[in-house]
Design a protein around this motif. Structure first.
Motif, PDB file in Angstrom:
ATOM      1  N   HIS A  43      -3.527   9.121  -6.785  1.00  0.00           N
ATOM      2  CA  HIS A  43      -2.962   8.871  -5.695  1.00  0.00           C
ATOM      3  C   HIS A  43      -1.901   7.634  -5.686  1.00  0.00           C
ATOM      4  O   HIS A  43      -2.189   6.365  -6.024  1.00  0.00           O
ATOM      5  CB  HIS A  43      -3.478   8.436  -3.951  1.00  0.00           C
ATOM      6  CG  HIS A  43      -3.993   9.841  -3.943  1.00  0.00           C
ATOM      7  ND1 HIS A  43      -3.789  11.092  -3.542  1.00  0.00           N
ATOM      8  CD2 HIS A  43      -5.373   9.916  -3.637  1.00  0.00           C
ATOM      9  CE1 HIS A  43      -4.613  11.789  -3.827  1.00  0.00           C
ATOM     10  NE2 HIS A  43      -5.320  11.717  -3.630  1.00  0.00           N
ATOM     11  N   PRO A  44      -0.245   7.696  -5.839  1.00  0.00           N
ATOM     12  CA  PRO A  44       0.284   6.992  -5.682  1.00  0.00           C
ATOM     13  C   PRO A  44      -0.185   5.102  -4.920  1.00  0.00           C
ATOM     14  O   PRO A  44      -0.955   5.395  -3.440  1.00  0.00           O
ATOM     15  CB  PRO A  44       2.217   6.702  -4.835  1.00  0.00           C
ATOM     16  CG  PRO A  44       1.772   7.885  -4.119  1.00  0.00           C
ATOM     17  CD  PRO A  44       0.039   8.909  -4.483  1.00  0.00           C
ATOM     18  N   THR A  45      -0.440   3.579  -5.505  1.00  0.00           N
ATOM     19  CA  THR A  45      -0.491   2.313  -4.494  1.00  0.00           C
ATOM     20  C   THR A  45       0.315   2.355  -3.245  1.00  0.00           C
ATOM     21  O   THR A  45       1.317   3.647  -3.357  1.00  0.00           O
ATOM     22  CB  THR A  45      -0.124   1.469  -5.747  1.00  0.00           C
ATOM     23  OG1 THR A  45       0.830   0.952  -5.717  1.00  0.00           O
ATOM     24  CG2 THR A  45      -0.959   1.498  -6.911  1.00  0.00           C
ATOM     25  N   LYS A  53       6.944  16.082   2.701  1.00  0.00           N
ATOM     26  CA  LYS A  53       6.432  16.593   0.938  1.00  0.00           C
ATOM     27  C   LYS A  53       5.542  15.256   0.322  1.00  0.00           C
ATOM     28  O   LYS A  53       4.612  15.096  -0.472  1.00  0.00           O
ATOM     29  CB  LYS A  53       7.174  17.021  -0.057  1.00  0.00           C
ATOM     30  CG  LYS A  53       6.832  17.449  -0.756  1.00  0.00           C
ATOM     31  CD  LYS A  53       7.911  18.454  -2.001  1.00  0.00           C
ATOM     32  CE  LYS A  53       7.743  18.527  -3.219  1.00  0.00           C
ATOM     33  NZ  LYS A  53       6.758  17.859  -4.115  1.00  0.00           N
ATOM     34  N   CYS A  54       5.544  13.973   0.397  1.00  0.00           N
ATOM     35  CA  CYS A  54       5.674  12.848  -0.134  1.00  0.00           C
ATOM     36  C   CYS A  54       4.423  12.670   0.418  1.00  0.00           C
ATOM     37  O   CYS A  54       3.970  11.747  -1.022  1.00  0.00           O
ATOM     38  CB  CYS A  54       7.112  11.948   0.090  1.00  0.00           C
ATOM     39  SG  CYS A  54       6.364  10.162  -0.654  1.00  0.00           S
ATOM     40  N   ALA A  55       4.279  12.857   1.331  1.00  0.00           N
ATOM     41  CA  ALA A  55       2.766  11.719   1.959  1.00  0.00           C
ATOM     42  C   ALA A  55       1.707  12.966   1.700  1.00  0.00           C
ATOM     43  O   ALA A  55       0.315  12.922   1.313  1.00  0.00           O
ATOM     44  CB  ALA A  55       2.727  11.633   3.491  1.00  0.00           C
ATOM     45  N   ALA A  56       1.629  14.392   1.553  1.00  0.00           N
ATOM     46  CA  ALA A  56       1.177  15.150   1.223  1.00  0.00           C
ATOM     47  C   ALA A  56       0.969  15.051  -0.601  1.00  0.00           C
ATOM     48  O   ALA A  56      -0.547  15.252  -0.575  1.00  0.00           O
ATOM     49  CB  ALA A  56       1.703  16.163   1.076  1.00  0.00           C
ATOM     50  N   GLY A  91      -1.392  12.142  -1.151  1.00  0.00           N
ATOM     51  CA  GLY A  91      -3.262  11.984  -0.350  1.00  0.00           C
ATOM     52  C   GLY A  91      -2.698  11.635   1.260  1.00  0.00           C
ATOM     53  O   GLY A  91      -4.310  10.819   2.005  1.00  0.00           O
ATOM     54  N   ARG A  92      -2.059  11.257   1.575  1.00  0.00           N
ATOM     55  CA  ARG A  92      -2.053  10.358   3.102  1.00  0.00           C
ATOM     56  C   ARG A  92      -2.151  11.173   4.366  1.00  0.00           C
ATOM     57  O   ARG A  92      -1.139  12.813   4.030  1.00  0.00           O
ATOM     58  CB  ARG A  92      -0.823   9.570   3.057  1.00  0.00           C
ATOM     59  CG  ARG A  92       0.098   8.922   1.820  1.00  0.00           C
ATOM     60  CD  ARG A  92      -1.273   7.985   1.776  1.00  0.00           C
ATOM     61  NE  ARG A  92      -1.416   6.808   0.918  1.00  0.00           N
ATOM     62  CZ  ARG A  92      -0.818   6.640  -0.162  1.00  0.00           C
ATOM     63  NH1 ARG A  92      -0.321   7.002  -1.011  1.00  0.00           N
ATOM     64  NH2 ARG A  92      -0.635   4.761  -0.684  1.00  0.00           N
ATOM     65  N   ALA A  93      -1.955  11.096   5.014  1.00  0.00           N
ATOM     66  CA  ALA A  93      -2.541  11.638   6.657  1.00  0.00           C
ATOM     67  C   ALA A  93      -0.825  11.693   7.208  1.00  0.00           C
ATOM     68  O   ALA A  93      -0.422  10.214   7.213  1.00  0.00           O
ATOM     69  CB  ALA A  93      -3.399  11.029   7.835  1.00  0.00           C
ATOM     70  N   VAL A  94      -0.259  12.062   7.967  1.00  0.00           N
ATOM     71  CA  VAL A  94       0.667  11.631   8.803  1.00  0.00           C
ATOM     72  C   VAL A  94       0.119  12.166  10.280  1.00  0.00           C
ATOM     73  O   VAL A  94      -0.339  13.156  10.787  1.00  0.00           O
ATOM     74  CB  VAL A  94       1.587  12.862   8.328  1.00  0.00           C
ATOM     75  CG1 VAL A  94       2.915  12.668   9.157  1.00  0.00           C
ATOM     76  CG2 VAL A  94       2.246  12.757   6.957  1.00  0.00           C
ATOM     77  N   TYR A  95       0.923  11.123  11.033  1.00  0.00           N
ATOM     78  CA  TYR A  95       0.524  11.033  12.628  1.00  0.00           C
ATOM     79  C   TYR A  95       1.919  11.012  12.964  1.00  0.00           C
ATOM     80  O   TYR A  95       3.139   9.703  12.291  1.00  0.00           O
ATOM     81  CB  TYR A  95      -0.360  10.008  12.664  1.00  0.00           C
ATOM     82  CG  TYR A  95      -1.815  10.046  12.387  1.00  0.00           C
ATOM     83  CD1 TYR A  95      -2.813  10.761  13.037  1.00  0.00           C
ATOM     84  CD2 TYR A  95      -1.764   9.269  11.044  1.00  0.00           C
ATOM     85  CE1 TYR A  95      -3.931  11.035  12.585  1.00  0.00           C
ATOM     86  CE2 TYR A  95      -3.436   9.726  10.615  1.00  0.00           C
ATOM     87  CZ  TYR A  95      -4.628  10.348  11.883  1.00  0.00           C
ATOM     88  OH  TYR A  95      -5.803  10.918  10.974  1.00  0.00           O
ATOM     89  N   THR A  96       2.401  12.009  13.597  1.00  0.00           N
ATOM     90  CA  THR A  96       3.755  11.501  14.809  1.00  0.00           C
ATOM     91  C   THR A  96       3.572  11.315  15.961  1.00  0.00           C
ATOM     92  O   THR A  96       2.798  11.004  16.215  1.00  0.00           O
ATOM     93  CB  THR A  96       4.278  13.480  14.070  1.00  0.00           C
ATOM     94  OG1 THR A  96       3.534  13.926  15.808  1.00  0.00           O
ATOM     95  CG2 THR A  96       4.262  14.065  13.689  1.00  0.00           C
ATOM     96  N   ARG A  97       5.145  10.896  16.502  1.00  0.00           N
ATOM     97  CA  ARG A  97       5.333   9.850  17.295  1.00  0.00           C
ATOM     98  C   ARG A  97       6.138  10.502  18.196  1.00  0.00           C
ATOM     99  O   ARG A  97       7.631   9.872  17.090  1.00  0.00           O
ATOM    100  CB  ARG A  97       4.674   7.863  17.390  1.00  0.00           C
ATOM    101  CG  ARG A  97       5.128   7.357  18.470  1.00  0.00           C
ATOM    102  CD  ARG A  97       5.147   6.056  17.569  1.00  0.00           C
ATOM    103  NE  ARG A  97       4.863   5.205  19.046  1.00  0.00           N
ATOM    104  CZ  ARG A  97       5.834   4.689  19.244  1.00  0.00           C
ATOM    105  NH1 ARG A  97       6.822   4.656  19.316  1.00  0.00           N
ATOM    106  NH2 ARG A  97       5.185   3.769  20.417  1.00  0.00           N
ATOM    107  N   GLY A  98       6.242   9.924  19.370  1.00  0.00           N
ATOM    108  CA  GLY A  98       7.384  11.077  19.952  1.00  0.00           C
ATOM    109  C   GLY A  98       8.217  10.165  19.746  1.00  0.00           C
ATOM    110  O   GLY A  98       8.572   8.487  19.477  1.00  0.00           O
ATOM    111  N   GLY A  99       9.318  10.010  20.664  1.00  0.00           N
ATOM    112  CA  GLY A  99      10.741   8.616  21.296  1.00  0.00           C
ATOM    113  C   GLY A  99      10.127   7.411  22.007  1.00  0.00           C
ATOM    114  O   GLY A  99       9.678   6.182  21.349  1.00  0.00           O
ATOM    115  N   GLY A 100       8.461   7.114  21.952  1.00  0.00           N
ATOM    116  CA  GLY A 100       7.913   5.762  22.416  1.00  0.00           C
ATOM    117  C   GLY A 100       8.709   5.782  23.793  1.00  0.00           C
ATOM    118  O   GLY A 100       8.906   4.395  24.577  1.00  0.00           O
TER     119      GLY A 100
END
Length: 82
Positions: free
Chosen positions: A5-7, A64-67, A70-79
């Motif tokens: 996985h990339p650094t 795609k880059c995250a996948a 091997g990185r997990a992705v967590y979404t966040r709304g407008g806050g």
């Protein structure tokens, strides 16, 4: 065969190439802010990087880059609750 996985630096650079450097937040203060919501007062995990895509195309490329990395992705709304 082992997967490499990339650094963190390579990952941030790859994301900057997609959304622009101003839309990839890597400093601890920004990452901590976006890792919590208004009801979270604990010292929980902090995101490795925060990405703010500006279009569906950018979002697709970020995912795609995250996948690929091997990185997990967590979404966040407008806050908007603050």
């Amino acid at each position: 065969m082992a997967t490499t996985h990339p650094t963190e630096l390579d990952f941030s650079t790859a994301l900057s190439n997609i959304v622009g450097e101003d839309h990839v937040l890597t400093n601890l203060e920004d990452r901590a802010h976006f890792s919590r919501d208004i009801f979270s007062f604990s010292d929980g995990p902090v995101a490795e990087v925060v990405v703010q895509p500006g279009s569906v195309t950018e979002l697709r490329e970020v995912l795609k880059c995250a996948a690929d990395g091997g990185r997990a992705v967590y979404t966040r709304g407008g806050g908007m609750s603050y």
